[in-house]
Scaffold this motif. Structure first.
Motif, PDB file in Angstrom:
ATOM      1  N   ARG A  47       0.836  -1.194   0.000  1.00  0.00           N
ATOM      2  CA  ARG A  47       0.000   0.000   0.000  1.00  0.00           C
ATOM      3  C   ARG A  47       0.873   1.248   0.000  1.00  0.00           C
ATOM      4  O   ARG A  47       2.065   1.182   0.296  1.00  0.00           O
ATOM      5  CB  ARG A  47      -0.909   0.022   1.230  1.00  0.00           C
ATOM      6  CG  ARG A  47      -0.223   0.499   2.509  1.00  0.00           C
ATOM      7  CD  ARG A  47      -1.000   0.150   3.745  1.00  0.00           C
ATOM      8  NE  ARG A  47      -0.716   1.018   4.876  1.00  0.00           N
ATOM      9  CZ  ARG A  47       0.377   0.963   5.628  1.00  0.00           C
ATOM     10  NH1 ARG A  47       1.325   0.091   5.345  1.00  0.00           N
ATOM     11  NH2 ARG A  47       0.532   1.784   6.647  1.00  0.00           N
ATOM     12  N   THR A  48       0.260   2.375  -0.324  1.00  0.00           N
ATOM     13  CA  THR A  48       0.911   3.671  -0.195  1.00  0.00           C
ATOM     14  C   THR A  48       0.531   4.266   1.147  1.00  0.00           C
ATOM     15  O   THR A  48      -0.658   4.336   1.488  1.00  0.00           O
ATOM     16  CB  THR A  48       0.486   4.618  -1.326  1.00  0.00           C
ATOM     17  OG1 THR A  48       0.874   4.042  -2.585  1.00  0.00           O
ATOM     18  CG2 THR A  48       1.138   5.972  -1.177  1.00  0.00           C
ATOM     19  N   VAL A  49       1.509   4.660   1.925  1.00  0.00           N
ATOM     20  CA  VAL A  49       1.276   5.159   3.286  1.00  0.00           C
ATOM     21  C   VAL A  49       1.061   6.668   3.247  1.00  0.00           C
ATOM     22  O   VAL A  49       1.861   7.408   2.678  1.00  0.00           O
ATOM     23  CB  VAL A  49       2.460   4.818   4.203  1.00  0.00           C
ATOM     24  CG1 VAL A  49       2.207   5.341   5.619  1.00  0.00           C
ATOM     25  CG2 VAL A  49       2.710   3.316   4.219  1.00  0.00           C
ATOM     26  N   ARG A  50      -0.022   7.106   3.870  1.00  0.00           N
ATOM     27  CA  ARG A  50      -0.294   8.542   4.006  1.00  0.00           C
ATOM     28  C   ARG A  50       0.129   8.989   5.400  1.00  0.00           C
ATOM     29  O   ARG A  50      -0.259   8.394   6.402  1.00  0.00           O
ATOM     30  CB  ARG A  50      -1.781   8.841   3.787  1.00  0.00           C
ATOM     31  CG  ARG A  50      -2.099  10.336   3.855  1.00  0.00           C
ATOM     32  CD  ARG A  50      -3.590  10.587   3.671  1.00  0.00           C
ATOM     33  NE  ARG A  50      -4.037  10.292   2.329  1.00  0.00           N
ATOM     34  CZ  ARG A  50      -3.964  11.149   1.311  1.00  0.00           C
ATOM     35  NH1 ARG A  50      -3.436  12.346   1.495  1.00  0.00           N
ATOM     36  NH2 ARG A  50      -4.411  10.812   0.116  1.00  0.00           N
ATOM     37  N   MET A  51       0.930  10.031   5.463  1.00  0.00           N
ATOM     38  CA  MET A  51       1.411  10.552   6.725  1.00  0.00           C
ATOM     39  C   MET A  51       0.373  11.473   7.360  1.00  0.00           C
ATOM     40  O   MET A  51      -0.522  11.985   6.674  1.00  0.00           O
ATOM     41  CB  MET A  51       2.727  11.308   6.510  1.00  0.00           C
ATOM     42  CG  MET A  51       3.814  10.460   5.858  1.00  0.00           C
ATOM     43  SD  MET A  51       4.221   8.982   6.805  1.00  0.00           S
ATOM     44  CE  MET A  51       5.019   9.708   8.228  1.00  0.00           C
TER      45      MET A  51
END
Length: 222
Positions: A47-51
């Motif tokens: 997945r792409t991690v959102r900060m």
């Protein structure tokens, strides 16, 4: 002439931080990559991690054992669809313990990693995929309760691994080239050191591995 014709001996980069070049042979690299491709599939896959700031990490990631999210751990993908996290495989923990033992031999005579064989119950891992242009800013692995050494395995493209200190993100730091099959262990006084990957070198993966990009598997004890 290829640099790989010359031996790269294990080296202590900083007190408690050890580079183990070529730790994984070609067969082990294929085994780990095959497992990573299986783990990357949904549910709870890559997945792409959102900060919290709203930005997105350029590295794509998945978790084993416990799900990492900024900044903590959970049993499910709490910042996604809520799926249960994939189990941590015991064999990966064995690989990590063996790497710690090998690193301890490099620093023999000091207490930076301990003198006895590693018996830490490694139980979590993060798998990071670096595509072209991906990078990792300076950070430290401080969300775990355990102070056990962190063990990192590299697959695919080479990268510049920047290893700093626990006092902050700035200099001094050491830049180390990590290639496919390398391991890096950091514990003791280096356990909370800031580190990152300012760049990868696309197209440098071993031709027989069948991987474009870089995969990093970081094994930890929760």
């Amino acid at each position: 002439m290829s640099e790989e014709l010359f031996p790269r001996p294990p080296a202590e980069i900083a007190p408690g931080a050890v580079h183990l070049p070529g730790r994984l042979d070609a067969e082990a690299q294929h085994e780990l990559l095959t497992a990573c491709r299986r783990w990357a599939l949904p549910p709870a896959g890559l997945r792409t991690v959102r900060m919290p700031s709203g930005g997105r990490m350029s590295v794509r990631q998945l978790s084993l054992g416990r799900h990492w999210y900024p900044y903590g751990y959970a049993d499910t993908v709490v910042d996604g669809g809520g799926e249960p996290v994939k189990p941590f495989p015991g064999w990966l923990g064995e690989w990590a313990r063996a790497a710690v033992d090998a690193a301890a031999e490099v620093v023999a005579g000091t207490d930076t990693l301990g003198r006895r064989p590693c018996d830490v119950p490694y139980d979590i891992a993060l798998v990071n995929f670096y595509g072209d242009g991906a990078r990792m800013g300076m950070h430290r692995d401080s969300d775990e309760k355990s102070a056990a050494p962190v063990v990192s395995f590299s697959l695919g493209d080479a990268c510049v691994f920047r290893f700093g200190h626990s006092g902050g993100r700035g200099r001094p730091w050491h830049d180390v080239t990590l290639r496919s099959g390398d391991a890096f262990v950091f514990g003791g006084p280096a356990r909370l050191a800031y580190h990152g990957v300012p760049r990868t070198d696309p197209g440098t993966a071993p031709p027989g591995l069948g991987l474009r990009g870089r995969v990093n598997v970081t094994v930890r004890a929760y």
